[in-house]
Write a protein that holds these residues in place. Structure first.
Motif, PDB file in Angstrom:
ATOM      1  N   HIS A 103      36.257  51.349  49.553  1.00  0.00           N
ATOM      2  CA  HIS A 103      35.900  51.467  48.080  1.00  0.00           C
ATOM      3  C   HIS A 103      37.103  51.178  47.039  1.00  0.00           C
ATOM      4  N   LEU A 104      38.174  51.505  47.605  1.00  0.00           N
ATOM      5  CA  LEU A 104      39.196  51.212  46.785  1.00  0.00           C
ATOM      6  C   LEU A 104      39.712  49.587  46.807  1.00  0.00           C
ATOM      7  N   LEU A 105      39.407  49.107  47.846  1.00  0.00           N
ATOM      8  CA  LEU A 105      39.715  47.560  47.984  1.00  0.00           C
ATOM      9  C   LEU A 105      38.710  46.895  46.973  1.00  0.00           C
ATOM     10  N   ARG A 106      37.470  47.306  47.053  1.00  0.00           N
ATOM     11  CA  ARG A 106      36.357  46.832  46.302  1.00  0.00           C
ATOM     12  C   ARG A 106      36.795  46.784  44.771  1.00  0.00           C
ATOM     13  N   GLN A 107      37.213  48.189  44.237  1.00  0.00           N
ATOM     14  CA  GLN A 107      37.621  48.403  43.142  1.00  0.00           C
ATOM     15  C   GLN A 107      38.895  47.650  42.654  1.00  0.00           C
ATOM     16  N   MET A 108      39.713  47.191  43.414  1.00  0.00           N
ATOM     17  CA  MET A 108      40.784  46.429  43.124  1.00  0.00           C
ATOM     18  C   MET A 108      40.466  45.108  42.962  1.00  0.00           C
ATOM     19  N   ILE A 122      29.889  34.036  51.986  1.00  0.00           N
ATOM     20  CA  ILE A 122      30.801  34.805  51.231  1.00  0.00           C
ATOM     21  C   ILE A 122      30.267  36.444  51.300  1.00  0.00           C
ATOM     22  N   ASN A 123      31.371  37.059  51.798  1.00  0.00           N
ATOM     23  CA  ASN A 123      31.065  38.638  52.006  1.00  0.00           C
ATOM     24  C   ASN A 123      31.343  39.567  50.937  1.00  0.00           C
ATOM     25  N   ILE A 124      32.205  39.201  49.918  1.00  0.00           N
ATOM     26  CA  ILE A 124      32.563  39.946  49.011  1.00  0.00           C
ATOM     27  C   ILE A 124      32.731  38.858  47.786  1.00  0.00           C
ATOM     28  N   ILE A 125      32.190  39.231  46.451  1.00  0.00           N
ATOM     29  CA  ILE A 125      32.451  38.314  45.181  1.00  0.00           C
ATOM     30  C   ILE A 125      33.018  39.493  44.040  1.00  0.00           C
ATOM     31  N   ASN A 126      33.745  39.114  43.435  1.00  0.00           N
ATOM     32  CA  ASN A 126      33.965  40.091  42.501  1.00  0.00           C
ATOM     33  C   ASN A 126      33.330  39.819  41.151  1.00  0.00           C
TER      34      ASN A 126
END
Length: 199
Positions: free
Chosen positions: A34-39, A57-61
Motif C-alpha cells: 500500500h505504501l509503495l503504491r501511494q509513493m 504492466i503490473n502497476i501503472i500510476n
C-alpha cells in the motif's frame, strides 16, 4: 498490525509541502504494498512496473495513465510495454527501434537505461503530440536474473517548445541587430570614402 497512510498536502502553487500520516490495521506485506503504491501514485512522473521478460504492466500510476491517454493511447487496451513501444518514434518521425528504447536496452545490457526525445505522433500529424524522457531501472533476484523493471517517463514537450522558441528569438534578435548595423556601417564607409568637395 497498524499501517501508515501518507497523504501529500499541496501548497498554493501545487508543490507538496508536507504529508499527513494516518493509521489503520493491515498486515506488514499489505502495508508495504500500500505504501509503495501511494509513493508511486504521488510521483510527478509516469511510472510503470513491468514484468520481465513478458513486458506485462503490473502497476501503472495515475500520471502514467494521464500521459498515455493524453498521447492518444486507450488505457484499457494497453496491457504490456510492447503496446506502447509500437507507437514510439524518433523526433524525425521514424519508428523507434525496440532495442534502442530503455526497457529493451536495460534487458540487453542488464543495467539502467535512459533516452530523451521519444516522440508520439497521431495519425497524419507532422508535429508530435508529446515528447518524453524515458528511464528504465531493472530489478534482479539474488541469483542475478532480472524479474521486473521500473519504467519512468515524463512529458518534456513544453521544455522542447521553450528551447525551440528561445532559439527562434535569438535568431530573429541577432538578425534584427545585425541588419541596421550593416546598413549604417555601409553608409559610413561610403561617406568616408567619398572625396571631399573643395569650397
Amino acid at each position: 498490525m497498524a499501517s501508515l497512510r501518507i497523504t501529500p498536502v499541496l501548497n498554493e502553487v501545487g508543490d507538496i509541502s508536507c504529508c499527513v500520516l494516518q493509521q489503520r490495521n493491515i498486515s506488514l506485506e499489505q502495508e508495504r504494498t500500500h505504501l509503495l503504491r501511494q509513493m508511486i501514485d504521488t510521483m510527478p512522473l509516469g511510472v510503470m512496473l513491468i514484468d520481465v521478460p513478458s513486458m506485462q504492466i503490473n502497476i501503472i500510476n495515475t500520471e502514467a495513465e494521464y500521459l498515455l491517454s493524453r498521447s492518444g493511447f486507450n488505457i484499457r487496451s494497453v496491457k504490456s510495454f510492447d503496446d506502447i513501444a509500437a507507437q514510439l518514434h524518433t523526433m524525425d518521425h521514424k519508428l523507434y527501434e525496440k532495442n534502442l528504447l530503455p526497457p529493451y536496452r536495460a534487458v540487453q545490457e542488464k543495467k539502467a537505461s535512459e533516452v530523451k526525445d521519444v516522440a508520439l505522433f497521431l495519425d497524419n500529424t507532422t508535429s508530435p503530440v508529446a515528447v518524453w524522457k524515458m528511464n528504465a531501472m531493472p530489478f534482479f533476484h539474488e541469483d542475478g536474473t532480472m524479474h521486473s523493471m521500473l519504467i519512468s517517463f515524463q512529458d518534456i514537450s513544453m521544455h522542447r517548445e521553450f528551447e525551440h522558441r528561445m532559439s527562434d528569438f535569438i535568431s530573429v534578435a541577432s538578425h534584427q541587430l545585425r541588419t541596421p548595423l550593416t546598413a549604417r556601417v555601409e553608409s559610413m564607409s561610403i561617406v568616408c570614402s567619398a572625396p571631399v568637395a573643395s569650397r
